[in-house]
Design a protein around this motif. Structure first.
Motif, mmCIF file in Angstrom:
data_model
loop_
_atom_site.group_PDB
_atom_site.id
_atom_site.type_symbol
_atom_site.label_atom_id
_atom_site.label_comp_id
_atom_site.label_asym_id
_atom_site.label_seq_id
_atom_site.Cartn_x
_atom_site.Cartn_y
_atom_site.Cartn_z
ATOM 1 N N VAL A 198 18.254 -51.161 -27.775
ATOM 2 C CA VAL A 198 17.424 -52.181 -26.891
ATOM 3 C C VAL A 198 18.128 -52.649 -25.890
ATOM 4 C CG1 VAL A 198 16.382 -54.318 -27.208
ATOM 5 C CG2 VAL A 198 16.047 -52.882 -29.208
ATOM 6 N N LEU A 199 19.479 -53.122 -26.083
ATOM 7 C CA LEU A 199 20.174 -53.548 -24.815
ATOM 8 C C LEU A 199 20.664 -52.603 -23.785
ATOM 9 C CD1 LEU A 199 22.329 -56.206 -26.771
ATOM 10 C CD2 LEU A 199 20.158 -56.581 -25.573
ATOM 11 N N SER A 200 20.749 -51.340 -24.306
ATOM 12 C CA SER A 200 21.129 -50.376 -23.240
ATOM 13 C C SER A 200 20.267 -50.103 -21.807
ATOM 14 C CB SER A 200 20.885 -48.936 -24.034
ATOM 15 O OG SER A 200 19.594 -48.779 -23.918
ATOM 16 N N LYS A 201 19.217 -50.670 -21.802
ATOM 17 C CA LYS A 201 18.532 -50.537 -20.656
ATOM 18 C C LYS A 201 18.972 -51.675 -19.450
ATOM 19 C CE LYS A 201 14.272 -53.658 -21.634
ATOM 20 N NZ LYS A 201 12.940 -53.446 -21.307
ATOM 21 N N TYR A 202 19.333 -52.878 -20.375
ATOM 22 C CA TYR A 202 20.079 -54.048 -19.545
ATOM 23 C C TYR A 202 21.361 -53.718 -18.836
ATOM 24 C CZ TYR A 202 16.040 -56.454 -21.498
ATOM 25 O OH TYR A 202 14.843 -57.042 -21.784
ATOM 26 N N MET A 203 22.434 -52.815 -19.777
ATOM 27 C CA MET A 203 23.601 -52.469 -19.573
ATOM 28 C C MET A 203 23.339 -51.631 -18.257
ATOM 29 S SD MET A 203 25.074 -51.896 -23.132
ATOM 30 C CE MET A 203 26.561 -51.448 -22.883
ATOM 31 N N LYS A 204 22.409 -50.629 -18.292
ATOM 32 C CA LYS A 204 22.306 -49.597 -17.114
ATOM 33 C C LYS A 204 22.010 -50.469 -15.771
ATOM 34 C CE LYS A 204 20.815 -45.788 -19.963
ATOM 35 N NZ LYS A 204 19.633 -44.953 -20.229
ATOM 36 N N ASP A 205 20.981 -51.394 -15.986
ATOM 37 C CA ASP A 205 20.449 -52.213 -14.864
ATOM 38 C C ASP A 205 21.478 -53.049 -14.228
ATOM 39 O OD1 ASP A 205 17.878 -51.085 -15.202
ATOM 40 O OD2 ASP A 205 17.365 -52.896 -16.397
ATOM 41 N N SER A 206 22.513 -53.460 -15.191
ATOM 42 C CA SER A 206 23.763 -54.151 -14.659
ATOM 43 C C SER A 206 24.648 -53.492 -13.793
ATOM 44 C CB SER A 206 24.246 -55.081 -15.709
ATOM 45 O OG SER A 206 24.796 -54.200 -16.586
ATOM 46 N N ARG A 207 24.879 -52.276 -13.980
ATOM 47 C CA ARG A 207 25.698 -51.383 -13.111
ATOM 48 C C ARG A 207 25.376 -51.370 -11.783
ATOM 49 N NH1 ARG A 207 25.813 -46.250 -17.504
ATOM 50 N NH2 ARG A 207 26.728 -47.277 -19.158
#
Length: 207
Positions: A198-207
Motif C-alpha cells: 500500500v505504501l509503495s506508491k508513496y515511496m515512489k512518489d517521494s523519490r
C-alpha cells in the motif's frame, strides 16, 4: 536480526513446551525441582502441567535476559520490551503460582491490546502518532496516510488479541502453542507485506 531478537522468548517457549510434551517424566521432575517452591501451597506439579510451566518460566527468563543484554551493551530499550517483561512476569508468575495455564494464555492478548490501545489512544487523544515517530525517518508520507496507518496498526493489534483468545480457549494447549509462534508470526509478516504494498506508491512518489 532484530526480528529474531524480538521473538526469542516465543521461540524458547515453543521449544521448551514441545520438549516437555515429549519427555513427560523428565519435564515433571525438572519442574518439581525448580518450580515447586513457586507454586502456591507447595502443590505437586503434574506431568500434564509441567510443559506449560517450564515453557512459561523459560519465557520469563528469556525476556529478562533480553533487557539485561541491552543494558550491558548500553543500547536503548524500547518501552514495548519493558511492557512485555512486566506482562510476562505478571501472567507467567500467576501461571506458575496457581499452576493454571489460563493466565499465560491471556498474556499475548493483554500485550497486543496494550500495543493497540497505545497506538489508538495516543493518536486520538494526544494527537501523537507513534507509528509516524518510529517510521518517519525511513519514509515520507502525507499526514492523512500516517493517520490511517496508525489506526490500521492499532486495530490490527486489537484483532490479534481477540484471535489469541479464540484459539487459546477453543483448541488444545498444544495447538495454541503452535499458533502462538507460527500463526501470529505469519499474520504479522502478511500484514507488514500488505502495508508495504500500500505504501509503495508513496515511496515512489517521494523519490
Amino acid at each position: 536480526m532484530k526480528f529474531l531478537f524480538d521473538i526469542f522468548p516465543v521461540v524458547l517457549f515453543f521449544v521448551m513446551f514441545k520438549w516437555g510434551e515429549g519427555n513427560g517424566e523428565t519435564a515433571q521432575a525438572l519442574a518439581q525441582q525448580y518450580l515447586s517452591g513457586l507454586v502456591g501451597g507447595n502443590a505437586a506439579i503434574t506431568a500434564s502441567q509441567a510443559p506449560i510451566m517450564l515453557a512459561t518460566a523459560v519465557a520469563i527468563i528469556a525476556t529478562a535476559a533480553q533487557i539485561a543484554f541491552l543494558l550491558l551493551r548500553r543500547k536503548k530499550i524500547d518501552s514495548m520490551l519493558w511492557v512485555s517483561l512486566a506482562i510476562i512476569t505478571l501472567f507467567g508468575g500467576a501461571t506458575i503460582y496457581f499452576h493454571n495455564e489460563t493466565f499465560i494464555k491471556w498474556k499475548p492478548t493483554v500485550l497486543y491490546w496494550c500495543f493497540g490501545a497505545a497506538l489508538l489512544v495516543s493518536q486520538t487523544l494526544f494527537r501523537k502518532n507513534l507509528v509516524r515517530l518510529m517510521m518517519e525517518k525511513q519514509i515520507s508520507l502525507p499526514d492523512s496516510v500516517w493517520q490511517r496507518l496508525g489506526v490500521t496498526w492499532g486495530l490490527f493489534f486489537l484483532a490479534m488479541g481477540v484471535l489469541n483468545l479464540y484459539v487459546a480457549f477453543n483448541y488444545a494447549t498444544a495447538t495454541w502453542v503452535n499458533f502462538k509462534l507460527f500463526g501470529f508470526t505469519g499474520l504479522m509478516f502478511a500484514f507488514i507485506i500488505a502495508q508495504s504494498l500500500v505504501l509503495s506508491k508513496y515511496m515512489k512518489d517521494s523519490r
